[in-house]
Design a protein around this motif. Structure first.
Motif, PDB file in Angstrom:
ATOM      1  N   ASP A 160       0.822  -1.217   0.000  1.00  0.00           N
ATOM      2  CA  ASP A 160       0.000   0.000   0.000  1.00  0.00           C
ATOM      3  C   ASP A 160       0.852   1.261   0.000  1.00  0.00           C
ATOM      4  O   ASP A 160       0.520   2.249  -0.651  1.00  0.00           O
ATOM      5  CB  ASP A 160      -0.942   0.009   1.213  1.00  0.00           C
ATOM      6  N   VAL A 161       1.959   1.241   0.733  1.00  0.00           N
ATOM      7  CA  VAL A 161       2.859   2.396   0.789  1.00  0.00           C
ATOM      8  C   VAL A 161       3.510   2.616  -0.578  1.00  0.00           C
ATOM      9  O   VAL A 161       3.589   3.736  -1.069  1.00  0.00           O
ATOM     10  CB  VAL A 161       3.922   2.200   1.900  1.00  0.00           C
ATOM     11  N   LYS A 162       3.979   1.541  -1.211  1.00  0.00           N
ATOM     12  CA  LYS A 162       4.611   1.661  -2.528  1.00  0.00           C
ATOM     13  C   LYS A 162       3.631   2.157  -3.581  1.00  0.00           C
ATOM     14  O   LYS A 162       4.022   2.839  -4.530  1.00  0.00           O
ATOM     15  CB  LYS A 162       5.167   0.310  -2.971  1.00  0.00           C
ATOM     16  N   ALA A 163       2.355   1.824  -3.442  1.00  0.00           N
ATOM     17  CA  ALA A 163       1.340   2.218  -4.418  1.00  0.00           C
ATOM     18  C   ALA A 163       0.916   3.675  -4.279  1.00  0.00           C
ATOM     19  O   ALA A 163       0.299   4.233  -5.188  1.00  0.00           O
ATOM     20  CB  ALA A 163       0.114   1.315  -4.288  1.00  0.00           C
ATOM     21  N   ASP A 164       1.251   4.320  -3.158  1.00  0.00           N
ATOM     22  CA  ASP A 164       0.828   5.696  -2.927  1.00  0.00           C
ATOM     23  C   ASP A 164       1.720   6.674  -3.701  1.00  0.00           C
ATOM     24  O   ASP A 164       2.947   6.624  -3.598  1.00  0.00           O
ATOM     25  CB  ASP A 164       0.873   6.016  -1.433  1.00  0.00           C
ATOM     26  N   LEU A 165       1.104   7.569  -4.463  1.00  0.00           N
ATOM     27  CA  LEU A 165       1.859   8.512  -5.291  1.00  0.00           C
ATOM     28  C   LEU A 165       2.639   9.536  -4.474  1.00  0.00           C
ATOM     29  O   LEU A 165       3.742   9.926  -4.860  1.00  0.00           O
ATOM     30  CB  LEU A 165       0.914   9.227  -6.258  1.00  0.00           C
ATOM     31  N   HIS A 166       2.078   9.999  -3.346  1.00  0.00           N
ATOM     32  CA  HIS A 166       2.786  10.974  -2.511  1.00  0.00           C
ATOM     33  C   HIS A 166       4.074  10.382  -1.946  1.00  0.00           C
ATOM     34  O   HIS A 166       5.103  11.048  -1.904  1.00  0.00           O
ATOM     35  CB  HIS A 166       1.886  11.458  -1.372  1.00  0.00           C
ATOM     36  N   VAL A 167       3.996   9.141  -1.510  1.00  0.00           N
ATOM     37  CA  VAL A 167       5.171   8.487  -0.926  1.00  0.00           C
ATOM     38  C   VAL A 167       6.239   8.268  -1.988  1.00  0.00           C
ATOM     39  O   VAL A 167       7.415   8.589  -1.782  1.00  0.00           O
ATOM     40  CB  VAL A 167       4.779   7.149  -0.254  1.00  0.00           C
ATOM     41  N   SER A 168       5.837   7.757  -3.146  1.00  0.00           N
ATOM     42  CA  SER A 168       6.829   7.490  -4.194  1.00  0.00           C
ATOM     43  C   SER A 168       7.449   8.773  -4.731  1.00  0.00           C
ATOM     44  O   SER A 168       8.632   8.792  -5.059  1.00  0.00           O
ATOM     45  CB  SER A 168       6.226   6.663  -5.317  1.00  0.00           C
ATOM     46  N   SER A 203       7.367  14.917   9.136  1.00  0.00           N
ATOM     47  CA  SER A 203       6.108  15.099   8.415  1.00  0.00           C
ATOM     48  C   SER A 203       5.507  13.749   8.030  1.00  0.00           C
ATOM     49  O   SER A 203       6.214  12.772   7.820  1.00  0.00           O
ATOM     50  CB  SER A 203       6.332  15.943   7.156  1.00  0.00           C
ATOM     51  N   VAL A 204       4.187  13.710   7.941  1.00  0.00           N
ATOM     52  CA  VAL A 204       3.466  12.485   7.598  1.00  0.00           C
ATOM     53  C   VAL A 204       3.052  12.578   6.131  1.00  0.00           C
ATOM     54  O   VAL A 204       2.368  13.514   5.732  1.00  0.00           O
ATOM     55  CB  VAL A 204       2.240  12.291   8.510  1.00  0.00           C
ATOM     56  N   SER A 205       3.516  11.604   5.329  1.00  0.00           N
ATOM     57  CA  SER A 205       3.221  11.606   3.890  1.00  0.00           C
ATOM     58  C   SER A 205       1.948  10.865   3.555  1.00  0.00           C
ATOM     59  O   SER A 205       1.276  11.178   2.589  1.00  0.00           O
ATOM     60  CB  SER A 205       4.363  10.951   3.117  1.00  0.00           C
ATOM     61  N   LEU A 206       1.628   9.834   4.317  1.00  0.00           N
ATOM     62  CA  LEU A 206       0.451   9.026   4.040  1.00  0.00           C
ATOM     63  C   LEU A 206      -0.198   8.703   5.365  1.00  0.00           C
ATOM     64  O   LEU A 206       0.466   8.260   6.289  1.00  0.00           O
ATOM     65  CB  LEU A 206       0.849   7.729   3.329  1.00  0.00           C
ATOM     66  N   ALA A 207      -1.480   8.938   5.459  1.00  0.00           N
ATOM     67  CA  ALA A 207      -2.210   8.582   6.675  1.00  0.00           C
ATOM     68  C   ALA A 207      -3.571   8.032   6.273  1.00  0.00           C
ATOM     69  O   ALA A 207      -4.441   8.780   5.859  1.00  0.00           O
ATOM     70  CB  ALA A 207      -2.364   9.795   7.589  1.00  0.00           C
ATOM     71  N   LEU A 208      -3.700   6.735   6.349  1.00  0.00           N
ATOM     72  CA  LEU A 208      -4.981   6.087   6.087  1.00  0.00           C
ATOM     73  C   LEU A 208      -5.580   5.685   7.419  1.00  0.00           C
ATOM     74  O   LEU A 208      -4.908   5.074   8.237  1.00  0.00           O
ATOM     75  CB  LEU A 208      -4.799   4.826   5.248  1.00  0.00           C
ATOM     76  N   THR A 209      -6.822   6.030   7.656  1.00  0.00           N
ATOM     77  CA  THR A 209      -7.500   5.609   8.874  1.00  0.00           C
ATOM     78  C   THR A 209      -8.890   5.133   8.519  1.00  0.00           C
ATOM     79  O   THR A 209      -9.458   5.549   7.516  1.00  0.00           O
ATOM     80  CB  THR A 209      -7.613   6.753   9.904  1.00  0.00           C
ATOM     81  N   ARG A 210      -9.403   4.272   9.357  1.00  0.00           N
ATOM     82  CA  ARG A 210     -10.765   3.799   9.169  1.00  0.00           C
ATOM     83  C   ARG A 210     -11.714   4.948   9.485  1.00  0.00           C
ATOM     84  O   ARG A 210     -11.497   5.722  10.398  1.00  0.00           O
ATOM     85  CB  ARG A 210     -11.021   2.639  10.122  1.00  0.00           C
ATOM     86  N   THR A 211     -12.783   5.080   8.735  1.00  0.00           N
ATOM     87  CA  THR A 211     -13.745   6.151   8.988  1.00  0.00           C
ATOM     88  C   THR A 211     -14.505   5.856  10.273  1.00  0.00           C
ATOM     89  O   THR A 211     -14.991   4.767  10.471  1.00  0.00           O
ATOM     90  CB  THR A 211     -14.764   6.244   7.846  1.00  0.00           C
ATOM     91  N   ARG A 212     -14.574   6.837  11.106  1.00  0.00           N
ATOM     92  CA  ARG A 212     -15.268   6.674  12.386  1.00  0.00           C
ATOM     93  C   ARG A 212     -16.286   7.791  12.538  1.00  0.00           C
ATOM     94  O   ARG A 212     -16.094   8.893  12.043  1.00  0.00           O
ATOM     95  CB  ARG A 212     -14.269   6.761  13.539  1.00  0.00           C
TER      96      ARG A 212
END
Length: 123
Positions: free
Chosen positions: A13-21, A100-109
């Motif tokens: 998932d991290v490798k697939a993220d455009l911001h991270v790459s 800094s945080v490049s990717l932050a995925l969280t479950r919707t609550r």
């Protein structure tokens, strides 16, 4: 839930993220930490913590590992729950240089709203 399978999913998932790459460059490699001896080894050990969540009783796995690309390094923090078909509770990528945080995925609550406080002036 095996910590190493959670690691593989998180790394994909991290490798697939455009911001991270774009921030760290490609290729991105992921690794754990040393086994504990004095020389640097293969770094296959993935820091993990397995527990039962006290509120919903779900089994959870928390992991932490490193990623590195041509333009920098980062720490990845992730937690997965067995409720809801093994979805991420969170997945974060934090740059080690500036925090800094490049990717932050969280479950919707659903959020509960709290009433705003009003300030009174002293006379």
């Amino acid at each position: 839930m095996n910590p190493y399978s959670v690691f593989n999913r998180a790394l994909d998932d991290v490798k697939a993220d455009l911001h991270v790459s774009s921030k760290f460059g490609e290729p991105i490699k992921g690794f754990g930490k040393d086994g504990g001896d004095r020389r640097e080894g293969r770094r296959r050990y993935i820091d993990h913590y397995e527990f039962d969540h006290p509120k919903d009783g779900s089994k959870r796995v928390r992991i932490r590992f490193n990623i590195e690309g041509p333009h920098g390094r980062a720490l990845v923090f992730a937690e997965v729950s067995n409720k809801g078909s093994d979805k991420w509770v969170y997945l974060m990528v934090q740059d080690v240089r500036d925090g800094s945080v490049s990717l932050a995925l969280t479950r919707t609550r659903t959020r509960t709203t709290t009433p705003s406080r009003t300030r009174t002036q002293a006379t």
